[in-house]
Design an enzyme around this catalytic site. Structure first.
Site, PDB file in Angstrom:
ATOM      1  N   GLY A   1     -10.261  -0.329  19.071  1.00  0.00           N
ATOM      2  CA  GLY A   1      -8.952  -0.134  18.471  1.00  0.00           C
ATOM      3  C   GLY A   1      -7.794  -0.489  19.369  1.00  0.00           C
TER       4      GLY A   1
ATOM      5  N   HIS B   1       0.830  -1.201   0.000  1.00  0.00           N
ATOM      6  CA  HIS B   1       0.000   0.000   0.000  1.00  0.00           C
ATOM      7  C   HIS B   1       0.868   1.256   0.000  1.00  0.00           C
ATOM      8  CE1 HIS B   1      -2.035  -3.246   2.296  1.00  0.00           C
ATOM      9  NE2 HIS B   1      -3.011  -2.970   1.463  1.00  0.00           N
TER      10      HIS B   1
ATOM     11  N   THR C   1      -9.443   0.817   9.081  1.00  0.00           N
ATOM     12  CA  THR C   1      -9.466   1.073  10.515  1.00  0.00           C
ATOM     13  C   THR C   1     -10.376   2.230  10.863  1.00  0.00           C
ATOM     14  OG1 THR C   1      -7.183   0.280  10.671  1.00  0.00           O
ATOM     15  CG2 THR C   1      -8.028   1.565  12.521  1.00  0.00           C
TER      16      THR C   1
ATOM     17  N   GLY D   1      -7.666  10.188   3.654  1.00  0.00           N
ATOM     18  CA  GLY D   1      -8.595  11.215   3.186  1.00  0.00           C
ATOM     19  C   GLY D   1      -9.739  10.640   2.381  1.00  0.00           C
ATOM     20  N   ILE D   2      -9.430   9.762   1.428  1.00  0.00           N
ATOM     21  CA  ILE D   2     -10.501   9.206   0.603  1.00  0.00           C
ATOM     22  C   ILE D   2     -11.390   8.274   1.425  1.00  0.00           C
ATOM     23  CG2 ILE D   2      -9.278   9.450  -1.585  1.00  0.00           C
ATOM     24  CD1 ILE D   2      -8.404   6.599  -1.407  1.00  0.00           C
TER      25      ILE D   2
END
Length: 586
Positions: A491, A218, A449, A407-408
């Protein structure tokens, strides 16, 4: 990846899965959350469900078929599938003998697959998990449980699928998949980055003439950069590193058996891979390794990333038999799979046919509850505008030590939540229903996440306030307490780990202290605290998530999760002081 115009990453991922299912209809059929096999096993077997983000084809949907996986949960580009997607695919694939979830060890995947497993177990489905941890560059040998999962997943998935095809029980399938993972090691390198669909600039880059060693699939930063080597020099690096870390039960390489997988990450031609494999094979043979049925090609990619990885999966008699067993999927064939009998096509009802984000029946609320639902919608509308304005900045912050998709992901999630809350308002629903539906939609559409955490936060807030409540300071304080507790619980983060908790916990404390002064005053006191706390994360080293393996790189840069949380909280304050119209956000 800028060759085709794109209407957004969500549309891109959805269209890619739909087109894949159409192109490979003899093997797969679409199901909510991804794809499942079109044909059943001759008799019920343990169901192998794999999954992860889109952008890695043929992982993960290309591995669905006889002898390998029964289903694949597909998230958005570089984002984990949501818990609902994993759950839906597992329910569609389950035939009563249990489910094995198999996926790469990334924070978002762990959160979402764990939640899906919890739901399945609550419903009486036997469900186990194996996390792929083959990337030697992402953690030292004594912390293998922290390593990422990359191309070695193919060996783990294949061995699990073959064990299931033999009719073995879930306990044995889990044992064999775990052994395969324990005996698998991978090292990857990159020469160039990739560009998200529709983006104007690459998500990440590698300087010209340089090679990033250990760069993740990634774009997670590598462990070092070197000059681009020759094929022989690269083979020396790949083989030498992997032979330097043998599994504990493989005392020496000479005489040992191993699957060798030379994987192209998307931008390296097959002829180049074959040339490199010649050098790799020579070095393995000189070391005395007996190579068993190697694979060379694009098996786990990263869009058009220029790079390669080498995987060694060390075999024993049982693992060798399973690796060599027949399989037939759209992207992976081995041996000959016996033709299925007529009527083997799955036609029974699909238990996953209705996505969880469908609002269904919304119980009409009283006037106070309807005002509360409208307030939720308006706050989300303001949050959507804020995220839209800062989407590139959030991605840039995330790319420093992560994968650059924050952001996306936030944009996908907040707009889905806004749409869901709007439907509740239109149906006359109350505060809790708007928050719960918004949370489900955020988690479902964003994945990863942050999608999971925002989803549990909004659902917990809804559970705390009820449907017949209009917003006031005490109600919002209870909702914030519940949301914060849910985020910390899901988390596992604490203040100081450099996550959204570093903004959320100080905000909660400041709001609680100022709540006696009223809602607007409490927000006005607490939001600047959240913003200052988010900025202060620039001085922290990341201890959780994808940035953990390169935490020092994030020094000087604030945490994107904390920054986006502060943005959303500022939007809530703006709504309380000067409500915005829904049409502006849409």
């Amino acid at each position: 990846m800028t060759h085709l115009a794109d209407d957004g990453l969500v549309d891109f991922a959805d269209a890619a899965v739909a087109g894949f299912a159409r192109a490979f209809a003899p093997w797969v059929r679409p199901a909510p959350g991804g794809v499942v096999r079109r044909t059943d096993d001759p008799s019920p077997r343990v169901a192998i469900v794999v999954g992860g983000g889109s952008g890695h084809y043929p992982a993960f949907c290309g591995l669905v078929g006889p002898g390998l996986a029964h289903g694949a949960a597909m998230g958005n580009v570089f984002a984990s599938p949501s818990a609902q997607q994993v759950y839906a695919i597992a329910r569609a694939a389950d035939r009563g003998r249990g489910v094995l979830l198999a996926y790469g060890n990334y924070a978002g995947d762990v959160l979402n697959f764990n939640e899906a497993q919890r739901r399945l177990r609550e419903e009486g489905v036997s469900c186990e998990t194996v996390r792929v941890t083959d990337d030697v560059s992402s953690a030292p040998p004594d912390s293998r449980h922290l390593r990422r999962g990359i191309a070695g997943g193919l060996a783990v998935f294949k061995i699990a699928g073959a064990a299931a095809a033999e009719g073995l029980p879930l306990t044995d399938v889990l044992r064999l998949a775990g052994r395969a993972n324990d005996r698998t090691r991978t090292l990857g390198v990159a020469f160039g980055g990739c560009t998200l669909p529709g983006a104007a600039a690459p998500l990440f880059t590698v300087p010209g003439g340089r090679m990033a060693v250990g760069m993740g699939i990634h774009g997670e930063p590598g462990i070092e950069e070197t000059a681009v080597p020759s094929a022989g020099q690269l083979a020396d690096r790949l083989v030498g590193t992997l032979l330097g870390e043998l599994p504990a039960d493989v005392p020496q390489a000479r005489g040992a058996r191993a699957v060798a997988i030379l994987n192209g990450l998307g931008g390296v031609k097959y002829e180049e891979l074959f040339g490199l494999y010649d050098a790799v094979g020579q070095r393995l043979e000189r070391a005395g390794v007996r190579i068993v049925e190697p694979e060379v090609g694009e098996l786990v990619t990263s869009l058009e990333m220029a790079g390669v990885s080498l995987t060694l999966c060390w075999l024993d008699d049982e693992l060798e038999r399973l690796w060599g067993a027949p399989a037939s999927t759209p992207a992976f064939r081995k041996g000959t799979v016996a033709p299925l009998a007529d009527g083997a096509v799955v036609t029974h009802a699909d238990p996953a046919a209705t996505p969880a984000t469908t609002p269904g029946g919304v119980t009409p609320a009283g006037a106070a509850g309807r005002r509360g639902a409208a307030a939720v919608r308006d706050a989300l509308a303001a949050a959507a505008r804020a995220v839209d304005t800062h989407v590139d900045e959030l991605g840039r912050l995330d790319a420093v030590a992560g994968d650059g998709d924050h952001g996306i992901g936030m944009r996908r999630g907040v707009h889905a939540a806004l749409d869901a809350a709007g439907r509740v308002v239109d149906a006359g629903g109350g505060t809790a229903t708007a928050l719960r539906h918004a949370g489900d939609a955020w988690a479902e559409r964003a994945g990863g996440t942050s999608g999971m955490l925002w989803g549990v936060a909004l659902r917990a807030a809804g559970d705390a306030v009820g449907d017949e409540t209009a917003p006031d300071a005490q109600t919002l304080a209870a909702a914030i307490d519940a949301a914060t507790a849910a985020v910390l619980g899901a988390g596992g983060a604490a203040v100081g780990d450099k996550t959204m908790a570093d903004a959320l916990v100080p905000f909660r404390d400041a709001f609680r202290a100022a709540a006696p002064d009223g809602l607007t005053a409490a927000l006005a006191a607490a939001v600047p605290v959240a913003e200052a706390s988010a900025r202060a994360t620039a001085g922290m080293t990341a201890r959780l998530g994808r940035a953990r393996t390169h935490g020092d790189r994030s020094l000087g840069t604030p945490d994107p999760g904390a920054v986006s949380a502060a943005l959303v909280l500022r939007a809530v304050l703006d709504t309380a002081t000067a409500p915005a119209t829904l049409s502006e956000a849409r």
